[in-house]
Design a protein around this motif. Structure first.
Motif, PDB file in Angstrom:
ATOM      1  N   GLU A  83       2.092   3.724   4.192  1.00  0.00           N
ATOM      2  CA  GLU A  83       2.139   2.547   4.560  1.00  0.00           C
ATOM      3  C   GLU A  83       2.941   1.687   3.591  1.00  0.00           C
ATOM      4  O   GLU A  83       3.474   0.355   4.139  1.00  0.00           O
ATOM      5  CB  GLU A  83       0.878   1.957   4.815  1.00  0.00           C
ATOM      6  N   VAL A  84       2.890   1.736   2.478  1.00  0.00           N
ATOM      7  CA  VAL A  84       3.935   0.738   1.508  1.00  0.00           C
ATOM      8  C   VAL A  84       5.357   1.321   1.548  1.00  0.00           C
ATOM      9  O   VAL A  84       6.128   0.395   1.653  1.00  0.00           O
ATOM     10  CB  VAL A  84       3.385   1.051  -0.176  1.00  0.00           C
ATOM     11  N   LEU A  85       5.538   2.440   1.683  1.00  0.00           N
ATOM     12  CA  LEU A  85       7.075   2.938   1.963  1.00  0.00           C
ATOM     13  C   LEU A  85       7.486   2.880   3.280  1.00  0.00           C
ATOM     14  O   LEU A  85       8.807   2.840   3.504  1.00  0.00           O
ATOM     15  CB  LEU A  85       7.104   4.642   1.311  1.00  0.00           C
ATOM     16  N   ASP A  86       6.577   2.711   4.473  1.00  0.00           N
ATOM     17  CA  ASP A  86       7.177   2.694   5.425  1.00  0.00           C
ATOM     18  C   ASP A  86       6.183   1.882   6.504  1.00  0.00           C
ATOM     19  O   ASP A  86       5.527   0.786   6.020  1.00  0.00           O
ATOM     20  CB  ASP A  86       7.139   3.996   6.160  1.00  0.00           C
ATOM     21  N   GLU A  87       6.471   1.693   7.626  1.00  0.00           N
ATOM     22  CA  GLU A  87       5.791   0.808   8.552  1.00  0.00           C
ATOM     23  C   GLU A  87       4.169   1.180   8.342  1.00  0.00           C
ATOM     24  O   GLU A  87       3.643   2.194   8.415  1.00  0.00           O
ATOM     25  CB  GLU A  87       6.005   1.190  10.200  1.00  0.00           C
ATOM     26  N   SER A  88       3.274   0.293   8.512  1.00  0.00           N
ATOM     27  CA  SER A  88       1.720   0.379   8.227  1.00  0.00           C
ATOM     28  C   SER A  88       1.276   1.076   9.668  1.00  0.00           C
ATOM     29  O   SER A  88       1.648   0.758  10.870  1.00  0.00           O
ATOM     30  CB  SER A  88       1.407  -1.143   8.155  1.00  0.00           C
ATOM     31  N   LEU A  89      -0.023   1.856   9.581  1.00  0.00           N
ATOM     32  CA  LEU A  89      -0.531   2.180  10.622  1.00  0.00           C
ATOM     33  C   LEU A  89      -1.251   1.363  11.475  1.00  0.00           C
ATOM     34  O   LEU A  89      -1.719   0.203  11.023  1.00  0.00           O
ATOM     35  CB  LEU A  89      -1.249   3.537  10.176  1.00  0.00           C
ATOM     36  N   LYS A  90      -1.730   1.871  12.837  1.00  0.00           N
ATOM     37  CA  LYS A  90      -2.494   1.108  13.415  1.00  0.00           C
ATOM     38  C   LYS A  90      -3.467   1.722  14.110  1.00  0.00           C
ATOM     39  O   LYS A  90      -3.713   2.897  14.128  1.00  0.00           O
ATOM     40  CB  LYS A  90      -1.665   0.458  14.816  1.00  0.00           C
ATOM     41  N   TYR A  91      -4.557   1.075  14.119  1.00  0.00           N
ATOM     42  CA  TYR A  91      -5.917   1.471  14.430  1.00  0.00           C
ATOM     43  C   TYR A  91      -6.511   2.575  13.774  1.00  0.00           C
ATOM     44  O   TYR A  91      -7.046   3.721  14.055  1.00  0.00           O
ATOM     45  CB  TYR A  91      -5.866   2.348  16.076  1.00  0.00           C
ATOM     46  N   ILE A  92      -6.359   2.420  12.436  1.00  0.00           N
ATOM     47  CA  ILE A  92      -6.546   3.369  11.449  1.00  0.00           C
ATOM     48  C   ILE A  92      -7.262   2.626  10.192  1.00  0.00           C
ATOM     49  O   ILE A  92      -7.039   1.797   9.881  1.00  0.00           O
ATOM     50  CB  ILE A  92      -5.337   4.177  10.753  1.00  0.00           C
ATOM     51  N   ASP A  93      -8.455   3.373  10.058  1.00  0.00           N
ATOM     52  CA  ASP A  93      -9.315   2.561   8.689  1.00  0.00           C
ATOM     53  C   ASP A  93      -9.537   3.834   7.838  1.00  0.00           C
ATOM     54  O   ASP A  93      -9.587   4.882   8.235  1.00  0.00           O
ATOM     55  CB  ASP A  93     -10.330   1.822   9.177  1.00  0.00           C
ATOM     56  N   VAL A  94     -10.245   3.192   6.679  1.00  0.00           N
ATOM     57  CA  VAL A  94     -10.650   4.410   5.551  1.00  0.00           C
ATOM     58  C   VAL A  94     -12.130   3.980   5.217  1.00  0.00           C
ATOM     59  O   VAL A  94     -12.573   2.757   5.078  1.00  0.00           O
ATOM     60  CB  VAL A  94      -9.672   4.170   4.428  1.00  0.00           C
ATOM     61  N   ILE A  95     -12.957   4.792   5.478  1.00  0.00           N
ATOM     62  CA  ILE A  95     -14.442   4.662   5.106  1.00  0.00           C
ATOM     63  C   ILE A  95     -15.136   5.563   4.028  1.00  0.00           C
ATOM     64  O   ILE A  95     -14.566   6.629   3.859  1.00  0.00           O
ATOM     65  CB  ILE A  95     -15.477   5.135   6.435  1.00  0.00           C
ATOM     66  N   ALA A  96     -15.907   4.863   3.286  1.00  0.00           N
ATOM     67  CA  ALA A  96     -16.462   5.872   1.990  1.00  0.00           C
ATOM     68  C   ALA A  96     -17.455   6.807   2.842  1.00  0.00           C
ATOM     69  O   ALA A  96     -18.457   6.407   3.201  1.00  0.00           O
ATOM     70  CB  ALA A  96     -17.145   4.859   1.097  1.00  0.00           C
ATOM     71  N   LEU A  97     -17.340   8.132   2.371  1.00  0.00           N
ATOM     72  CA  LEU A  97     -18.383   9.168   2.650  1.00  0.00           C
ATOM     73  C   LEU A  97     -19.381   8.891   1.765  1.00  0.00           C
ATOM     74  O   LEU A  97     -20.527   9.537   2.215  1.00  0.00           O
ATOM     75  CB  LEU A  97     -17.600  10.534   2.978  1.00  0.00           C
ATOM     76  N   SER A  98     -19.311   8.915   0.550  1.00  0.00           N
ATOM     77  CA  SER A  98     -20.237   8.812  -0.687  1.00  0.00           C
ATOM     78  C   SER A  98     -19.923   7.321  -1.282  1.00  0.00           C
ATOM     79  O   SER A  98     -19.012   6.415  -1.020  1.00  0.00           O
ATOM     80  CB  SER A  98     -20.123   9.850  -1.161  1.00  0.00           C
ATOM     81  N   ASP A  99     -20.667   7.269  -2.566  1.00  0.00           N
ATOM     82  CA  ASP A  99     -20.099   6.171  -3.257  1.00  0.00           C
ATOM     83  C   ASP A  99     -18.945   6.662  -3.904  1.00  0.00           C
ATOM     84  O   ASP A  99     -18.567   7.684  -4.207  1.00  0.00           O
ATOM     85  CB  ASP A  99     -21.297   6.140  -4.630  1.00  0.00           C
ATOM     86  N   VAL A 100     -17.890   5.706  -3.784  1.00  0.00           N
ATOM     87  CA  VAL A 100     -16.667   5.973  -4.334  1.00  0.00           C
ATOM     88  C   VAL A 100     -16.129   4.979  -5.573  1.00  0.00           C
ATOM     89  O   VAL A 100     -16.424   3.762  -5.481  1.00  0.00           O
ATOM     90  CB  VAL A 100     -15.635   5.751  -3.081  1.00  0.00           C
TER      91      VAL A 100
END
Length: 227
Positions: A83-100
């Motif tokens: 997403e830094v090198l190209d167009e940002s994604l839509k409708y996408i997120d990132v969630i922690a499955l554990s402590d991170v």
């Protein structure tokens, strides 16, 4: 974090020169997230690249009131670079499955890093090709049986992020629905296959530690080839 530690943990930096490594350590930020906490919201893509020091995360699509897990990543991997090198994604997120625990580097600094050290730039290209190859292999699994899909998904997670033991490996006890999503099978199929593999002595779970043990990688590999 020391320069040697960051080299050992992240393949991207394995070929970097010492001056670049010192510079990287001077510009990264350390971040911590608890289980289920949102790391990147839909509109946050393209602002930074994140490196996983410890823990597990899931990349999730949320579109038209439906949620699907696209990828699960663990220690030593990174995300946000596309997403830094190209167009940002839509409708996408990132969630922690554990402590991170993460290291983050801003988009501007990340691009500086690529131009600063040609070896990192070359390694970035190699890792990008590897990601594409991984997606291609997942596509090849599309016509396979649910059991092959799940076994190969578990083995990939173990090989990439697991704690290897004498005959098996230890990974996070990933929620069944998330595991079903990335294996491209139904939740019922996922749960039935997990039960079968537990009865066959190939899987053990420790819910108190949220750990899944792949107790016999050799046997799992045999199943994947024989089904």
């Amino acid at each position: 974090m020391e320069t040697q530690a960051i080299v050992e943990l992240f393949p991207l930096f394995s070929a970097a020169n010492p001056e670049t490594l010192e510079w990287i350590l001077s510009v990264v930020d350390e971040e911590s997230y608890g289980q289920h906490e949102e790391i990147i919201k839909e509109n946050d893509w393209g602002k930074a690249v994140y490196f996983i020091v410890s823990g597990w995360v899931k990349v999730r699509s949320r579109y038209n009131h439906q949620e699907t897990v696209l990828e699960i990543l663990g220690k030593g991997d990174f995300f946000g670079e596309m997403e830094v090198l190209d167009e940002s994604l839509k409708y996408i997120d990132v969630i922690a499955l554990s402590d991170v625990q993460l290291l983050s580097i801003s988009a501007q600094r990340f691009l500086q890093m690529l131009f600063k050290d040609p070896q990192i730039h070359h390694k970035m290209l190699q890792l990008s090709v590897r990601r594409v190859r991984h997606l291609y292999r997942r596509f090849q699994l599309h016509q396979q049986t649910p059991k092959i899909k799940l076994i190969k998904t578990l083995m990939k997670l173990a090989e990439a992020y697991g704690k290897l033991m004498e005959e098996g490996a230890e990974i996070l006890q990933i929620p069944d629905q998330d595991l079903a999503d990335i294996a491209d099978i139904s939740l019922d199929e996922c749960q039935q296959i997990i039960t079968q593999l537990q009865q066959q002595g190939c899987l053990e779970s420790d819910s108190s530690r949220q750990v899944l043990f792949l107790t016999n990688l050799k046997q799992l590999n045999h199943f994947a080839k024989q089904i």
